[in-house]
Design an enzyme around this catalytic site. Structure first.
Site, PDB file in Angstrom:
ATOM      1  N   ASP A 196       0.742  -1.303   0.029  1.00  0.00           N
ATOM      2  CA  ASP A 196       0.020  -0.198   0.068  1.00  0.00           C
ATOM      3  C   ASP A 196       0.894   1.273  -0.008  1.00  0.00           C
ATOM      4  O   ASP A 196       1.910   1.382  -0.532  1.00  0.00           O
ATOM      5  CB  ASP A 196      -0.752  -0.064   1.084  1.00  0.00           C
ATOM      6  N   HIS A 237      -4.087   5.110   4.368  1.00  0.00           N
ATOM      7  CA  HIS A 237      -4.710   3.820   3.964  1.00  0.00           C
ATOM      8  C   HIS A 237      -3.969   2.652   4.285  1.00  0.00           C
ATOM      9  O   HIS A 237      -4.589   1.854   5.131  1.00  0.00           O
ATOM     10  CB  HIS A 237      -4.971   4.060   2.546  1.00  0.00           C
ATOM     11  N   SER A 413     -11.523  -1.670   0.647  1.00  0.00           N
ATOM     12  CA  SER A 413     -10.115  -1.582   1.202  1.00  0.00           C
ATOM     13  C   SER A 413     -10.341  -1.976   2.644  1.00  0.00           C
ATOM     14  O   SER A 413      -9.210  -2.557   3.212  1.00  0.00           O
ATOM     15  CB  SER A 413      -9.658   0.064   1.442  1.00  0.00           C
TER      16      SER A 413
END
Ligand SMILES: *[C@@H]1O[C@H](CO)[C@@H](O)[C@H](O)[C@H]1NC(C)=O
Ligand SMILES: *[C@@H]1O[C@H](CO)[C@@H](O)[C@H](O)[C@H]1NC(C)=O
Ligand SMILES: *[C@@H]1O[C@H](CO)[C@@H](O)[C@H](O)[C@H]1NC(C)=O
Ligand SMILES: *[C@@H]1O[C@H](CO)[C@@H](O)[C@H](O)[C@H]1NC(C)=O
Ligand SMILES: *[C@@H]1O[C@H](CO)[C@@H](O)[C@H](O)[C@H]1NC(C)=O
Ligand SMILES: *[C@@H]1O[C@H](CO)[C@@H](O)[C@H](O)[C@H]1NC(C)=O
Ligand SMILES: [Ca+2]
Ligand SMILES: [Ca+2]
Length: 657
Positions: A196, A237, A413
């Site tokens: 990520d 994230h 996600s």
């Protein structure tokens, strides 16, 4: 109709990219073998010494003669190829080839609601997050003794761990992890890599779980994948995903990961403008020896018109990972199904559609599909990513950048790392599980539970092996308790085979008024003992077609047992009329456990929803590849009467006799 049985390795996913090309600074450098230097290192050093500005970044995928290089004069991204520099490098006597990598967009699959309700609450708490020492009201003075539940302040809001009806959820509809923790499984000795935008490994709820040895920053080429500073939402994230897997339990900080005893690694690739095949491939194969699970919550743009997937090198590492990872047991790749909602189809995404990845969709805490969740026949199961109540506490509770916590994490996600956490629990219970064992466990133990009966026009169906599946949810929601229980009594599966059942290669026209059906007889797969497949795992239909409007094409595959799976749904945004699909691998998991032999039917139609009766298509090639075993897969695995596996075993036994 063709009858033919070839034994092939599966064809890798090919990808088609829309838009005009972008050229990046990444160079794939292949040097020539020179005597006395089998690994090409000396040759590569000579090249960089001779060519001003050229720098080696790393060896490419452990290859002897391949390297990843950059050149000082080539910018991160440019619309023009730098043929001048690349040609100069390629002409060096020690160089076999030099290729400038194209860049492509890979989007994080987080979801930001734009509903006014969320905005209102966000205004009263502008950051939507809190610091790690803050506690949630109500549980401030509870001690561990009084409550056998974790003392972490956000645990009460973690309805995906324990659904008591928070945020209008359905009590009991959760990942069922508490009995697993009670039994002592918390994911020890399992490393999950979050591929990520980096992770905040200094976060007090992650620091202890962080596996530095397994981590790497591919964006800045160093061992510290700390997120690049930006507005806090922007590169939070990976950190949020990491917290879902590995946040510590009972430390009074933030929330609790699904596998709070697991270790988490950060592989940072996602925060430059464009990703390249070299970068992706390097990350997805990094430290295969010590990373057990790779969790990816990103992919091609979910705009409902993109058709894209892993390119050459990444396809190769996914394929190699399942044979080389974890000492031969196979890397576990977990993928977020996509955020395109009803307008996209995750079979148009080659990462989620791959057999080597476990693709996970999102549901809400009351058993509805998440509004952004994409459906397709390659989805294996679902986890939770949004609460029904649109509010602060309706997202997934996890850690946030710079020592904070959040209740906002969302999107598919948020779903993939939950699955990675559940798989880490199963791996602690049985470290010998292979990549295939994991998929079988998901298929056998995921369940409908509180999920809706009918969603977006699709219903639950039962295949001929007795397994219930749904086009949106795969085989249902993950159940950590059931998975760990079965992992403990699991026995190795019979060998896996692949059979090319047949090919239809003459062009066939179809339009809104006239659908077309092509058939392949797969009895051949029952004869040749080198490739015999009797009991199905994955099925792939490689299809080449063009249509006046690609988004209006619908494809359905029907098995010999009469199970029909939608391989491609309507994508109203996709108005492509030129590229179509070229040998695109549409994958379905819906025939899992069924019998391979017999007649297969591919139906192609143009959706009438467009109300444009001039739309038409031409299908020019269809190859059917069936994957599975010759022997019944679960023969040696104990079962309880009435369980799903008992039912599948009985049906398979009857079929053989
Ligand atoms: C954040 O912490 C403050 C105290 O520092 C508290 O007043 C506030 O309610 C907390 N917010 C949330 C969402 O927990
Ligand atoms: C964090 O929260 C605690 C107690 O809720 C408070 O005393 C402290 O000032 C907060 N720190 C920050 C950086 O907000
Ligand atoms: C815990 O807090 C509640 C109110 O939140 C209070 O009524 C109770 O007396 C407290 N208990 C202890 C042991 O402090
Ligand atoms: C932990 O996992 C590694 C492989 O990743 C294995 O070699 C080792 O034996 C395991 N240790 C324990 C205590 O299970
Ligand atoms: C119908 O589709 C054809 C072919 O794509 C296109 O040329 C035509 O404009 C469309 N008609 C309408 C009414 O959308
Ligand atoms: C196959 O299933 C469809 C429904 O999906 C049903 O209408 C049809 O009759 C079935 N065909 C056979 C041969 O059982
Ligand atoms: Ca914690
Ligand atoms: Ca998508």
């Amino acid at each position: 109709m063709l009858r033919l049985c070839l034994c092939l390795l599966v064809v890798g996913t090919t990808a088609v990219r829309a838009n005009s090309a972008v050229y990046t600074k990444d160079i794939h450098l292949v040097v020539k073998t020179s005597a006395g230097d089998p690994d090409g290192e000396a040759a590569a050093r000579r090249v960089t010494a001779d060519i001003n500005g050229l720098q080696l970044v790393r060896r490419h995928l452990g290859e002897d003669l391949e390297f990843h290089a950059v050149h000082d004069d080539i910018p991160e991204a440019d619309s023009n190829a730098r043929d001048d520099i690349i040609n100069a490098i390629a002409q060096h006597p020690d160089v076999k080839s030099a290729t400038q990598q194209q860049g492509f967009r890979r989007n994080k699959r987080g979801f930001r609601s734009s509903s006014s309700k969320v905005k209102n609450i966000a205004v009263s708490n502008p950051n939507g997050r809190n610091n790690t020492t803050a506690t949630m009201g109500g549980s401030t003075n509870r001690t561990e003794q009084q409550l056998p539940e974790p003392n972490d302040p956000l645990f009460e809001k973690a309805w995906f761990l324990k659904n008591t009806g928070q945020s209008w959820g359905t009590p009991g509809l959760d990942l069922n992890v508490l009995p697993v923790w009670e039994a002592g499984y918390i994911g020890r000795n399992v490393t999950v890599a979050i591929v990520d935008d980096g992770i905040d490994y200094l976060h007090p709820d992650l620091a202890e779980s962080y596996n530095a040895e397994a981590s790497f920053d591919f964006n800045s080429n160093d061992p510290y994948p700390f997120p690049k500073y930006a507005d806090y939402r922007f590169n939070s994230h990976g950190t949020r995903c990491a917290g879902e897997v590995s946040a510590k339990r009972n430390n009074r900080i933030c929330s609790v990961g699904v596998a709070p005893g697991s270790r988490v690694a950060g592989l940072r690739i996602l925060d430059q403008l464009y990703v390249t095949d070299l970068l992706e491939a390097a990350a997805m194969s990094h430290r295969r020896d010590i990373i057990d699970i790779y969790s990816a919550s990103w992919g091609p743009t979910d705009d409902g018109k993109t058709l894209d997937g892993p390119l050459k090198e990444t396809s190769r590492v996914l394929r190699d990972g399942i044979t080389l990872g974890r000492g031969g047991l196979g890397s576990i790749f977990v993928w977020a199904s996509g955020n395109g909602g009803p307008k996209d189809d995750c079979n148009c995404d080659g990462y989620t559609g791959s057999m080597w990845t476990i693709s996970i969709n999102s549901v809400t805490n009351d058993g509805s599909p998440a509004i952004y969740g994409e459906s397709c026949s390659s989805t294996l199961a679902s986890t939770f990513s949004s609460g029904r109540g649109a509010g602060l506490d309706a997202g997934v509770a996890t850690v946030d950048l710079y020592g904070f916590c959040t209740l906002y994490h969302s999107g598919t996600s948020a779903a993939a790392p939950e699955a990675a956490g559940v798989f880490a629990l199963a791996l602690e219970a049985n470290p010998r599980l292979t990549w295939r064992d994991m998929q079988h466990l998901v298929v056998l133990t995921s369940q409908k539970r509180g999920l809706q009966d009918e969603s977006r026009g699709h219903k639950w169906e039962r295949n001929a092996a007795g397994l219930k599946f749904h086009h949106l949810y795969g085989f249902g929601v993950l159940d950590a308790g059931a998975m760990v229980e079965m992992a403990q009594i699991w026995r190795p599966l019979p060998e896996r085979f692949e059979c090319t059942a047949g090919r239809v290669a003459q062009p066939v026209y179809f339009d809104v008024r006239q659908e077309v059906e092509l058939t392949i007889d797969s009895n051949g797969c029952d004869f040749d003992s080198n490739s015999r497949v009797r009991f199905i795992e994955h099925v792939q239909a490689f299809v080449t077609l063009r249509a006046s409007r690609r988004g209006d094409v619908l494809l359905f595959l029907t098995s010999p047992s009469n199970t029909t799976s939608m391989l491609l749904g309507r994508r109203p945004m996709d108005s492509d009329s030129k590229k179509g699909f070229t040998d695109w691998p549409f994958m379905t998991t819906h025939m899992w456990g069924e019998f391979a032999a017999g007649q297969w039917t591919l139906r192609a139609e143009m959706s009438a929803s467009s109300a444009n009766y001039t739309q038409h298509g031409l299908i020019t090639d269809w190859t059917l590849v069936i994957h599975g075993t010759q022997d019944p897969p679960y023969r040696d695995i104990p079962d309880k009467p009435g369980s799903t596996i008992a039912q599948v075993k009985r049906i398979q036994r009857e079929h053989l006799s």
